[in-house]
Design an enzyme around this catalytic site. Structure first.
Site, short mmCIF file in Angstrom:
data_model
loop_
_atom_site.label_atom_id
_atom_site.label_comp_id
_atom_site.label_asym_id
_atom_site.label_seq_id
_atom_site.Cartn_x
_atom_site.Cartn_y
_atom_site.Cartn_z
N ASP A 1 0.83 -1.20 0.00
CA ASP A 1 0.00 0.00 0.00
C ASP A 1 0.87 1.26 0.00
O ASP A 1 1.50 1.57 1.01
CB ASP A 1 -0.90 -0.04 1.24
CG ASP A 1 -1.84 1.15 1.34
OD1 ASP A 1 -1.98 1.89 0.36
OD2 ASP A 1 -2.44 1.32 2.41
N ASP B 1 -1.92 5.83 -5.27
CA ASP B 1 -2.17 4.94 -4.13
C ASP B 1 -2.55 3.55 -4.60
O ASP B 1 -3.65 3.32 -5.09
CB ASP B 1 -3.28 5.53 -3.25
CG ASP B 1 -3.59 4.66 -2.03
OD1 ASP B 1 -2.74 3.83 -1.68
OD2 ASP B 1 -4.67 4.82 -1.46
#
Length: 441
Positions: free
Chosen positions: A150, A332
């Site tokens: 992430d 992201d």
């Protein structure tokens, strides 16, 4: 090669050529293979050996005088394969609400459309909302965990044996790892819906493929948020900047890859595969995968002031129609959709004839052939999300949900829908990203 080295190379080149030519001539003249020494007169062996040594010295100098090109250096790296979560659920509403939960400190309010996020989210967050994971090993002997990589967070966490709500997870037991060291500081991530992931810190060895990270701080969870309970994924490996770790002053795994000199360059490249093309993907640490790049890499400065991979998007257009100019966004990998500021999302939806569901998502035409590309102008280059990827899911009532939405944030999130179409190289040291269209698209 600098100017002085280039001049030396140019001046010595004729001498090198003369040495090679002379030795080759002599060996040919003696008319035998120089490796069959048992059949060669001693005088000839000495001459042959001298020639072989000269040839090796010349070859060595040539190698030393020829540095690797920048492209060759950049392409090096260690690749970690990604797998598709077999339980992944396509739910655009949940993705929008989860993004709000993740970035709620920067949100403009508690409502997404008609949804009061804080009240509604605990009841709809059913997990299975991370599409990719990688296998990471921790401890001695190593134990394998399925972790979401992430770039929108910075902690490395997974459950340990004190967790009572982690049924079905891979559990880390520090007492069974000979390389474990106690830390004991508490950590806690509180989400906007009131749920929490929490526990204590520890220190252990972490393996990213063949890369062995020593003394890595790990977040051992005795409580995990609603979204992770029942999911195949055990936890997260954050690749954002260490300014947003839950406990200040600890190094992320990527920090340690750099400080422990496990990689040559402070970069990692990200490829996320489309399900229609077999899915999967790969993170390459210390370089990137040139085979996945379908054009020039465009270098874009990063604003890390919030701890994220923040960039400026110069223009957003639907086909050839511009809908927004100069706005901030973050790249992201932990967000599935492309999420836009509310007004911008409404302008994009209008161009596509999409209707607002008032929950962060839009209903869009299921006929992707009628959907022009969604194009982002970044760093003077254009990067697209094609029509088929703008249809995120088909609903039971034969309508379709869009691959873009909104989340009451004042910046855009370029999530997996964008990254599946564009290869991204993240450079932590500069900091910057380099983006190129994905090969074959």
């Amino acid at each position: 090669m600098d100017r002085q080295k280039a001049e030396v190379s140019h001046q010595t080149k004729p001498f090198r050529n003369l040495v090679l030519a002379t030795c080759i001539f002599r060996i040919n003249q003696w008319n035998y293979s120089p490796i069959l020494f048992s059949f060669i007169p001693a005088s000839h062996i000495m001459k042959t050996n001298a020639c072989i040594i000269a040839i090796l010295m010349v070859a060595s100098s040539l190698i030393q005088a020829t540095p690797l090109s920048e492209a060759q250096v950049q392409e090096k790296g260690w690749t970690i394969p990604m797998e598709n979560n077999p339980h992944f659920r396509r739910n655009a509403t949940m993705q929008s609400l989860r993004a709000w939960r993740k970035f709620n400190k920067l949100a403009s309010g508690h409502r997404i459309g008609r949804v009061n996020v804080a009240l509604t989210l605990p009841f709809i967050d059913e997990g299975h909302d991370y599409e990719y994971y990688a296998s990471v090993q921790v401890g001695t002997p190593p134990r394998t965990f399925k972790l979401d990589f992430d770039t929108g967070s910075a902690d490395l966490w997974f459950p340990y044996n004190m967790c009572k709500v982690c049924k079905g997870k891979t559990i880390y037991n520090p007492q069974k790892s000979s390389s474990y060291k106690k830390d004991g500081r508490p950590w806690s991530i509180r989400y906007g819906d009131g749920s929490t992931s929490a526990g204590i810190l520890g220190i252990d060895t972490v393996y990213l493929g063949a890369l062995k990270i020593m003394k890595q701080t790990i977040d051992m969870a005795n409580v995990i948020s609603n979204g992770f309970q029942g999911d195949v994924i055990d936890g997260l490996l954050g690749l954002a900047f260490n300014s947003i770790t839950t406990v200040k002053g600890i190094n992320t795994p990527f920090d340690n890859l750099i400080s422990q000199k496990l990689i040559d360059r402070p970069v990692f490249g990200v490829y996320l595969g489309k399900f229609a093309d077999g899915g999967g993907g790969a993170y390459t640490f210390g370089g990137y995968d040139k085979s996945k790049i379908g054009g020039n890499l465009t270098t874009v400065p990063v604003d890390k002031s919030q701890g994220f991979w923040g960039i400026t998007v110069d223009n957003l257009s639907v086909g050839n129609k511009s809908v927004a100019k100069s706005f901030q966004g973050i790249i992201d990998t932990g967000t599935t959709l492309v999420l836009l500021p509310n007004d911008m999302a409404a302008a994009v939806a209008k161009r596509y004839g999409a209707t607002d569901n008032y929950d962060g998502s839009y209903t869009i035409s299921c006929d992707s052939s009628k959907l022009p590309n969604l194009k982002f102008s970044i760093g003077g280059a254009s990067f697209k999300v094609p029509g088929p990827d703008l249809v995120f899911e088909k609903n039971p009532d034969d309508t379709c949900t869009a691959g873009f939405g909104y989340s009451s944030l004042n910046f855009a999130i370029l999530g997996d829908v964008f990254i599946k179409n564009n290869y991204v190289v993240f450079n932590q040291q500069v900091p910057q990203v380099q983006i190129a269209p994905l090969a074959g698209l």
